[in-house]
Each structure stands twice: as structure tokens, then as C-alpha cells.
Design an enzyme around this catalytic site. Structure first.
Site, PDB file in Angstrom:
ATOM      1  N   GLU A   4       0.823  -1.216   0.000  1.00  0.00           N
ATOM      2  CA  GLU A   4       0.000   0.000   0.000  1.00  0.00           C
ATOM      3  C   GLU A   4       0.858   1.267   0.000  1.00  0.00           C
ATOM      4  OE1 GLU A   4      -2.967  -0.229  -0.749  1.00  0.00           O
ATOM      5  OE2 GLU A   4      -3.356  -2.345  -0.315  1.00  0.00           O
TER       6      GLU A   4
ATOM      7  N   HIS B  47       1.791   2.052  -3.540  1.00  0.00           N
ATOM      8  CA  HIS B  47       0.743   2.870  -4.165  1.00  0.00           C
ATOM      9  C   HIS B  47       0.865   4.328  -3.714  1.00  0.00           C
ATOM     10  CE1 HIS B  47      -1.547  -0.260  -6.100  1.00  0.00           C
ATOM     11  NE2 HIS B  47      -1.827  -0.896  -4.973  1.00  0.00           N
TER      12      HIS B  47
ATOM     13  N   HIS C  35       3.804   6.210  -5.156  1.00  0.00           N
ATOM     14  CA  HIS C  35       3.514   6.473  -6.572  1.00  0.00           C
ATOM     15  C   HIS C  35       2.618   7.717  -6.686  1.00  0.00           C
ATOM     16  CE1 HIS C  35       2.279   4.513 -10.700  1.00  0.00           C
ATOM     17  NE2 HIS C  35       2.787   5.724 -10.835  1.00  0.00           N
TER      18      HIS C  35
END
Length: 598
Positions: free
Chosen positions: A390, A393, A396
Site C-alpha cells: 500500500e 501505491h 507512486h
């Protein structure tokens, strides 16, 4: 860790995310809500008037502002609701935000058709000559790409209205599969009678008691067998729906229509399947390894999920898990690690389960604020990987939002799992290198091998089945239950090899795969995983040059098409190389586990 589920108020604040970083209070939320209502009226004044260069630019900027604020309102209200779904105040706020999102979508629906009505050479001249359009270049050029597949206004309206009917196959599947079907009762490991459900089926498949696995498998698929005509009908209808829309929009095939959105050529899809065929022997080898490690005379389909290593149940305190993730991801460099630590220390994460909290895990957030992570941390190794996943993510999103303007900040689903899986791969490398005993190493290797089996081989088998069903229907052939079951049996036999007994029950597995109602989606799992493994290997082997390329990928958001972004990072999915590199890692894991069990 306390066994009794706590109320939200009883969780220590240091383990809660701080949504006040988005809105300090409800009054600020309401101010933005009222602002969006006003901006909707402002943008409607441009309807029918945006062919002019200045008016077009004004609309693009205004639409971006509306979208950005609406997203922020929606994200905040949904995450507040996720803290405790029983909180009526935030149920109402989330509903209010959803209604606003629909209102915004309706009010701005005129923009794309009006842009596409502008002469193409005129629009290109705006982009080339006016630097204020530069940030919108990718958005506008992508719209022009859709022009040959965009119909007249009246035709588009007919297609839009048909969407309600088009949802029927998926809706029937979901109602049948989730609401109407009932599975038999079987005895669990302790002799208790338990009804099989979608939720507990995988637990039965992981049971150490082989008789439990066999009974669960046979019981589940006996039910699917009894409904095979209905599922064949929904599958056939769904495929015909895809073919209808692809033909109406002037695509060569339903596969090419599906790939068009990401600007992915058909060759990438075919190349993926062909490359997996070249290395199918590695999956056969893994099946043989399972058979050997489980000490079976025959390995069956119901033996594919039981863990190879028994009784590994190590607990990880949350703070220790964070340290493991920090050390494990250190190859990504000081800047990345410092942002990661800031996330850990600045209330990005909502850690523990509480009564009413949304289950599972996700990374989310709104442009202009840092990302957030929802966890339900239980202290198992999978939870450590979930943190890394997570936060992949989240970083990113962090890099993308910091670098790109809102219009280009949101990366596509095609690359959405790359950063998260890359983090997991780098962390796995660290854990394998630092495993303290043989049992731990075997457990980690088993975990990693299962990722490859499930995310590459199994998803590509699904992708091949989808390709078959659509090509058959496009030739005018009927998708009968017999044809679907026969093809699915053949694929399982091909993929898992001669060492396994392909039980008749598996012939009906296609009936229960929900992704088949979002056609040609599953291949993205395999390409994303392959790209992530390839990137992780570059980072571990090359160091800083690969890290720098990777961070540029993270910073790029949605500013270009997925294949182009990955190519700049060093992964060219139009070639076999990334898939082959990923499967070489799979082979090395097989070699390593073979060496441990001799």
C-alpha cells in the site's frame, strides 16, 4: 494484541490517520461543497461556446478545478465513513459527495463532444502555438485518438442509453453468484458442519486435511455444474455485448476495442500468452514440486492452494513491521525512504481494526494533500507485505501529485499495481536474504512462488480463455456449456501439466470468475506483475541508475500512455523480455526451494 474488537474512540490516536490534513473541520468541507455548486453554474455558461481558443482554455482550467475539489470532497467523506461505517453523520456526507459527483459529471458532459467537434487541424494549432495548452496536450491528443471511434451525438446517446441493458449479464451473474446460490454443508478439520461460502472456500482449499479440501472442491463445483446452462448464457450474452460495442465503434475486434483505452496494441496481449507458453514447463515443475513436498501419490486440483510449509505463524508488532519495511526497501534510496518514514510518522496510516471500520486495505487520497493508507493490521507476515504494497501505491501517488498538474496526475489501472508489487518484490528479496531458519525461508519461497503462479500463470490462462470465447463468438460460433467446459478443461491440463489430475469439477470454474464480466482486464495483472519484477531486479542489480529511472516513472503519473512510461523506466512490454525476466526469477526460486528440500 487485544482479542476484543475496540470502538473507534478506544484506539490510540497515534495509530489513526489524520484526515484533518484534508479538511480541518466540517465547515471547510461545506465551503468547498458550496464553491463547487457555484462553479457548476459557471461552467454551464460555456455550453455551445468552446470552439474559440480562449474559451476552450478557460473551460479546461475550470473543469480541472471542479474535478479537483469534487474529488477532495468525495475522498474525505468516504474515508471518514470508512473509519466507522455505522457513523450516520459521515454516511450522509458520503452520500452528499456522491450526488455532487454525479451532478458534476452531468454538467460537464458537453465538454468532450464539443472539443471533438472542433476541426482537428484547428485544435492542433491551439496546442502547438499556445504554451498554456501544453499541460493539456496529452489529454487533448488522446481525445483526438478517440475521434474515429466516436459516433454522432444522436448515435452516442443511443449507445449511452443501451448501457443499462448492457449491464444485464454482469448483474444477473452477481445476483445468481452472490445472492441466490447456496453451497452444501461439509465437515471441517474439527468435524464441525460448516456451509461453504465464497468467503470460506479458499480456507477449505488451504486446509491441512486433504479430505476437507476434496469435499469442499467437489461440493462447490457440483453446484456450479447444476447451473452451467445459466452461466453459459450470461457468459455468451456478455461476450455478445462486447462484440456489439466494438463493432458500433469501428474496432476490428472486441479485444482491440478493450485495449484501445490504454493505447495497447493487440500484439502485447498475444505476446504475453505466447511467452507464457514458452515457459509453461516452469509451472509444470512447480506442480511436481508441490506433489513431492506434500508427499502425494497423485496431486489434484484441490491440492494447489494448501501451504507447503506447516506451522509457520510468526507474529510482528506493528512498529517492528515498519522497521522491516524501511530496511527492506532501502535499495530505493534515501529520498524514497525519507518520504516513507514521513508517511509512517505523519499519520498517513490508519492501522488497527475497530468496530464498523471498512475491512481490507487500500491506498487513497486527494490531489493537493498527502496520500493515506487504510490497514486492518493483524501482525502476520502478510500484513508486513501489505504495508509495503500500500505504501508503494502511496509513494507512486505522492511523486505523481508532486510533479504533475491535476489533469496528468492520475495513473492508469494498467500500471497501478506496478509500484506496489515492486515494493513487495524488493522486500521479499530482503526477507529471503535475512531468513533466520530453513522453515522461514521455505515459507517465504512458497509465498513468492504462489504469487507467480496466481498472478502470472493463472491470470494468463484466464486471458487465453477470454480470447477464445470472444474469437469463437466473432466467428459466429455459439458458446455452449459443452464448448466452454471443454476449453477450460484443456487449458487447465495444458497449464498445470501431466503431473496433475485435472478433476472434472475444474471444468466449471469459469462460471465463478467475476473478472470475466469486465472483459480483457485480467491480463493487466500479469503484465503489471512482470513489469514490477523486472523493475525490482534492475533496482537490486543496477542500483542508482535504475532507481532514478524508476522514480521518473513514479513522477510521470498519467502524463503519457502506460507502455511509454514503462519503457522509459526500462521495461518494454511490447517485447518478451520483461515476461522472460520475471519467469527467470520464478525459475531461480524453484531452484532455491529444490536445494532446501533435497
Amino acid at each position: 494484541m487485544d482479542k476484543k474488537l475496540k470502538d473507534r474512540k478506544d484506539i490510540d490516536d497515534k495509530y489513526k490517520w489524520r484526515l484533518e490534513d484534508i479538511y480541518a473541520n466540517d465547515e471547510d468541507w461545506n465551503k468547498d461543497y458550496d464553491n463547487v455548486k457555484k462553479l457548476i453554474n459557471d461552467i454551464l455558461n460555456y455550453k455551445g461556446k468552446i470552439k474559440d481558443e480562449n474559451a476552450l482554455l478557460d473551460v479546461l482550467k475550470l473543469n480541472e478545478e471542479i474535478s479537483m475539489i469534487t474529488e477532495k470532497l468525495f475522498v474525505f467523506s468516504r474515508m471518514k465513513r470508512d473509519e466507522d461505517n455505522g457513523n450516520g453523520k459521515y454516511q450522509a456526507l458520503a452520500d452528499k459527495a456522491m450526488r455532487l459527483s454525479i451532478e458534476v459529471s452531468s454538467a460537464t458532459s458537453f465538454i468532450v463532444p464539443e472539443i471533438l467537434s472542433i476541426d482537428e487541424s484547428t485544435l492542433k494549432s491551439y496546442i502547438d502555438k499556445n504554451k498554456d495548452f501544453s499541460v493539456y496536450r496529452h489529454f487533448l491528443e488522446d481525445l483526438l485518438r478517440y475521434k474515429p471511434h466516436t459516433l454522432s451525438e444522436s448515435e452516442e446517446m443511443i449507445l449511452a442509453e443501451s448501457g443499462i441493458m448492457a449491464e444485464a449479464p454482469g448483474n444477473v451473474f452477481r445476483m445468481l453468484d452472490n445472492a441466490d446460490i447456496r453451497f452444501p454443508v461439509i465437515k471441517d478439520e474439527d468435524g464441525n458442519e460448516v456451509e461453504i461460502t465464497h468467503g470460506n472456500y479458499i480456507k477449505f482449499m488451504e486446509s491441512k486435511d486433504r479430505e476437507v479440501r476434496k469435499n469442499a472442491f467437489n461440493a462447490l463445483y457440483s453446484v456450479y455444474k447444476s447451473f452451467v446452462n445459466t452461466y453459459a448464457s450470461t457468459t455468451d450474452s456478455n461476450v455478445k455485448k462486447d462484440i456489439f460495442y466494438s463493432r458500433m465503434r469501428n474496432h476490428k475486434s472486441s479485444l482491440e476495442a478493450s485495449l484501445f483505452d490504454d493505447n495497447v496494441p493487440k500484439e502485447v496481449y498475444d505476446n504475453l500468452i505466447n511467452t507464457i507458453h514458452e515457459k509453461i514447463d516452469l509451472l509444470h515443475r512447480y506442480v511436481a514440486l508441490r506433489k513431492r513436498m506434500l508427499k502425494l501419490d497423485e496431486i489434484h486440483m484441490y491440492d494447489l492452494y494448501v501451504p507447503l510449509v506447516k506451522d509457520y505463524d510468526k507474529e510482528y508488532k506493528y512498529e517492528d513491521a515498519l522497521e522491516i519495511v524501511i530496511k527492506g526497501l532501502s535499495p530505493l534510496g534515501d529520498e524514497y525512504i525519507n518520504i516513507l518514514k514521513d508517511g509512517f510518522n505523519s499519520h498517513w496510516i490508519d492501522v488497527y481494526e475497530n468496530r464498523g471500520k471498512t475491512s481490507g486495505a487500500y491506498s487513497w487520497g486527494a490531489y493537493g494533500t498527502h496520500p493515506y493508507v487504510l490497514l486492518n493490521y493483524q501482525g502476520k507476515l502478510n500484513d508486513v507485505f501489505t504495508i509495503a504494497h500500500e505504501m508503494g501505491h502511496s509513494l507512486h501517488t505522492y511523486y505523481s501529485n508532486k510533479t504533475q498538474q491535476y489533469i496528468n496526475s492520475q495513473y492508469r489501472i494498467f500500471v497501478a499495481e506496478v509500484a506496489s508489487t515492486c515494493n513487495e518484490a524488493i522486500l521479499m528479496n530482503y526477507l529471503l536474504e535475512n531468513a533466520t531458519d530453513k522453515n522461514e525461508k521455505l515459507y517465504l519461497l512458497n509465498h513468492y512462488l504462489e504469487e507467480f503462479k496466481g498472478t502470472i500463470y493463472r491470470q494468463v490462462m484466464f486471458a487465453e480463455f477470454e480470447k477464445f470465447t470472444h474469437e469463437e463468438a466473432e466467428k459466429g460460433e455459439s458458446l455452449t456449456p459443452e464448448k466452454l467446459c471443454r476449453k477450460y478443461h484443456e487449458l487447465n491440463k495444458y497449464y498445470y501439466g501431466n503431473d496433475i489430475v485435472v478433476d472434472d469439477g475444474i471444468d466449471y470454474e469459469w462460471e465463478r470468475i467475476p473478472h470475466f464480466y469486465t472483459s480483457f482486464y485480467v491480463y493487466k495483472y500479469a503484465t503489471g506483475f512482470s513489469a514490477a519484477i523486472a523493475l525490482s531486479q534492475m533496482i537490486l542489480n543496477e542500483g542508482k541508475p535504475a532507481v532514478d529511472r524508476y522514480k521518473e516513472f513514479l513522477k510521470s503519473g498519467g502524463s503519457d500512455y502506460p507502455l511509454n512510461l514503462l519503457k522509459k523506466a526500462g521495461v518494454d512490454l511490447t517485447t518478451k523480455e520483461p515476461i522472460l525476466n520475471a519467469l527467470n526469477v520464478f525459475k531461480s526460486l524453484l531452484d532455491e526451494i529444490d536445494g532446501l528440500i533435497i
